[in-house]
Enzyme design. Structure first.
Site, PDB file in Angstrom:
ATOM      1  CE  LYS A   1      21.779  45.933  49.202  1.00  0.00           C
ATOM      2  NZ  LYS A   1      20.434  45.475  50.967  1.00  0.00           N
TER       3      LYS A   1
ATOM      4  CG  ASP B   1      18.580  50.390  55.166  1.00  0.00           C
ATOM      5  OD1 ASP B   1      18.146  49.083  54.973  1.00  0.00           O
ATOM      6  OD2 ASP B   1      19.762  50.250  55.422  1.00  0.00           O
TER       7      ASP B   1
ATOM      8  CG  HIS C   1      17.674  52.607  51.024  1.00  0.00           C
ATOM      9  ND1 HIS C   1      16.080  52.613  50.840  1.00  0.00           N
ATOM     10  CD2 HIS C   1      18.316  52.077  51.541  1.00  0.00           C
ATOM     11  CE1 HIS C   1      16.375  51.314  51.452  1.00  0.00           C
ATOM     12  NE2 HIS C   1      17.205  51.188  51.736  1.00  0.00           N
ATOM     13  CG  ASP C   2      19.128  48.804  49.964  1.00  0.00           C
ATOM     14  OD1 ASP C   2      20.515  49.849  50.146  1.00  0.00           O
ATOM     15  OD2 ASP C   2      18.912  48.377  50.816  1.00  0.00           O
TER      16      ASP C   2
ATOM     17  CG  HIS D   1      21.515  54.047  52.684  1.00  0.00           C
ATOM     18  ND1 HIS D   1      22.129  54.499  51.819  1.00  0.00           N
ATOM     19  CD2 HIS D   1      21.381  52.682  53.558  1.00  0.00           C
ATOM     20  CE1 HIS D   1      22.218  53.202  51.347  1.00  0.00           C
ATOM     21  NE2 HIS D   1      21.570  52.220  52.021  1.00  0.00           N
ATOM     22  CG  HIS D   2      24.645  52.070  54.497  1.00  0.00           C
ATOM     23  ND1 HIS D   2      24.311  50.194  55.408  1.00  0.00           N
ATOM     24  CD2 HIS D   2      24.295  51.320  53.104  1.00  0.00           C
ATOM     25  CE1 HIS D   2      23.309  50.215  54.818  1.00  0.00           C
ATOM     26  NE2 HIS D   2      23.579  50.239  53.223  1.00  0.00           N
TER      27      HIS D   2
ATOM     28  CG  HIS E   1      24.581  49.379  48.196  1.00  0.00           C
ATOM     29  ND1 HIS E   1      25.379  48.436  49.560  1.00  0.00           N
ATOM     30  CD2 HIS E   1      23.463  49.727  48.322  1.00  0.00           C
ATOM     31  CE1 HIS E   1      24.952  49.094  50.407  1.00  0.00           C
ATOM     32  NE2 HIS E   1      24.136  49.595  50.439  1.00  0.00           N
TER      33      HIS E   1
END
Length: 368
Positions: free
Chosen positions: A236, A316, A232-233, A287-288, A261
């Site tokens: 970054k 998260d 998911h990240d 996811h954000h 990101h």
């Protein structure tokens, strides 16, 4: 020579990751371009790089000659001063943007300008890192190596993408698995820059799988979500260390960079025929998002955000509040559950938070 030479030599970062051979190849094949109008600075930086073992280092005193220099070959890393006569570093970063975007070319700014405005502007234009003068030689060496390691991993992913487009159908599954493995390693590299334990993605995957099961999803779906959520990240990898490790809260401009990101991650993961990576792409971009529509990057609300995105959003955030961050201490598991409940129906899907409350007793970050 360039890092692409690794492919000609029959090597990839995967085959030599963590080995002395890999470091030797990095030192011998990476080409570093140093741009500064001060001869003393050029001498200091090139001397430090040569002492560290880098063989291919070139310098440029007049930034107006950049385009001509690029015609003879592209560097793997640019170390750049900001304030120079005739053409400043900001204009140089702008000129390098096609390579920054298309080739993930890292730009490390080394400047005596300590103002927040200079840092924000350079990072917003595309610089990957920012170091102020006078600098510590050891820190400079570590940052240079980190940027080159990241670029090498990124190039391996690009190589896998190219191979996927050219391969016959019979090898698609095998190559997708290789690409997945490379992306997982890229995600681990990104995570290690943001979390010294590099276990954040592992914990988020475990909690996401528990939540999926509690919501009634099939065990196979829960297992798939566990693996996909670990990516998911991955975006970054494109965020500067200065932001990831900042010991205080980010400014609005810095937060805008940090939020990219999600789209960077979706771009890296996109275009795959593998269900795992298709799911990971959805998670990366969503996811954000928030239940109330105030999230990012698309500001979707309610059920318009895919369920997997809503699940990983809770997992998260829960992991973030119950583990130490550079700017605050961790909450206990009990207080973390309370924090999630406080945002039930606003930031988070109420049904997912309720699932978290149901599995509360099974959560233990030491054993997940």
């Amino acid at each position: 020579m360039k890092l692409d030479t690794l492919e000609l030599l029959g090597h990839s970062s995967e085959s030599v990751l963590g080995s002395n051979d890999r470091l030797e190849l990095l030192l011998t094949t990476a080409h570093i371009l140093v741009i500064d109008d001060e001869p003393m600075n050029l001498t200091l930086i090139t001397g430090m790089l040569h002492f560290a073992g880098y063989r291919s280092v070139t310098t440029l005193r007049d930034a107006r000659e950049l385009e001509g220099r690029l015609q003879s070959g592209h560097p793997d890393l640019v170390i750049l001063d900001l304030h120079m006569p005739h053409r400043d570093g900001f204009d140089v970063i702008t000129a390098l943007q096609p390579w920054i975007v298309a080739e993930h070319l890292p730009v490390l700014v080394v400047s005596g300008d300590i103002s927040a405005d200079a840092r924000r502007r350079a990072l917003a234009l595309g610089a990957r890192d920012f170091l102020t003068k006078p600098f510590d030689l050891t820190e400079m060496t570590l940052r240079v190596r980190n940027q080159l390691e990241t670029r090498l991993l990124y190039q391996d992913v690009r190589k896998q993408n190219r191979a996927l487009r050219e391969t016959v159908h019979g090898r698609t599954v095998e190559l997708e698995e290789t690409r997945i493995e490379m992306l997982e390693r890229l995600a681990m590299a990104a995570e290690y820059r943001d979390d010294n334990t590099s276990r954040h993605t592992e914990r988020v995957g475990a909690v996401s799988a528990h939540l999926a099961a509690a919501l009634g999803l099939h065990p196979d779906e829960a297992r798939l979500i566990r693996r996909a959520s670990a990516l998911h990240d991955v975006g970054k990898i494109g965020i500067p260390d200065a932001l990831l490790r900042k010991p205080s809260r980010l400014t609005d401009d810095e937060m805008a960079v940090m939020r990219t990101h999600t789209t960077i991650g979706a771009s890296i993961l996109g275009g795959s025929h593998a269900l795992l990576l298709q799911l990971a792409e959805v998670i990366a971009i969503s996811h954000h998002e928030r239940w109330d529509g105030m999230g990012y990057p698309r500001k979707t609300a309610g059920a318009d955000t895919p369920l997997v995105g809503r699940i990983v959003a809770v997992a998260d955030a829960f992991d973030a509040v119950t583990n130490d961050r550079p700017y605050r201490r961790a909450l206990s598991l009990r207080d973390g559950i309370g924090e999630m409940a406080a945002h039930r129906g606003t930031q988070f899907d109420a049904s997912v938070v309720d699932a978290l409350l149901r599995i509360n007793s099974t959560l233990d970050h030491h054993t997940i």
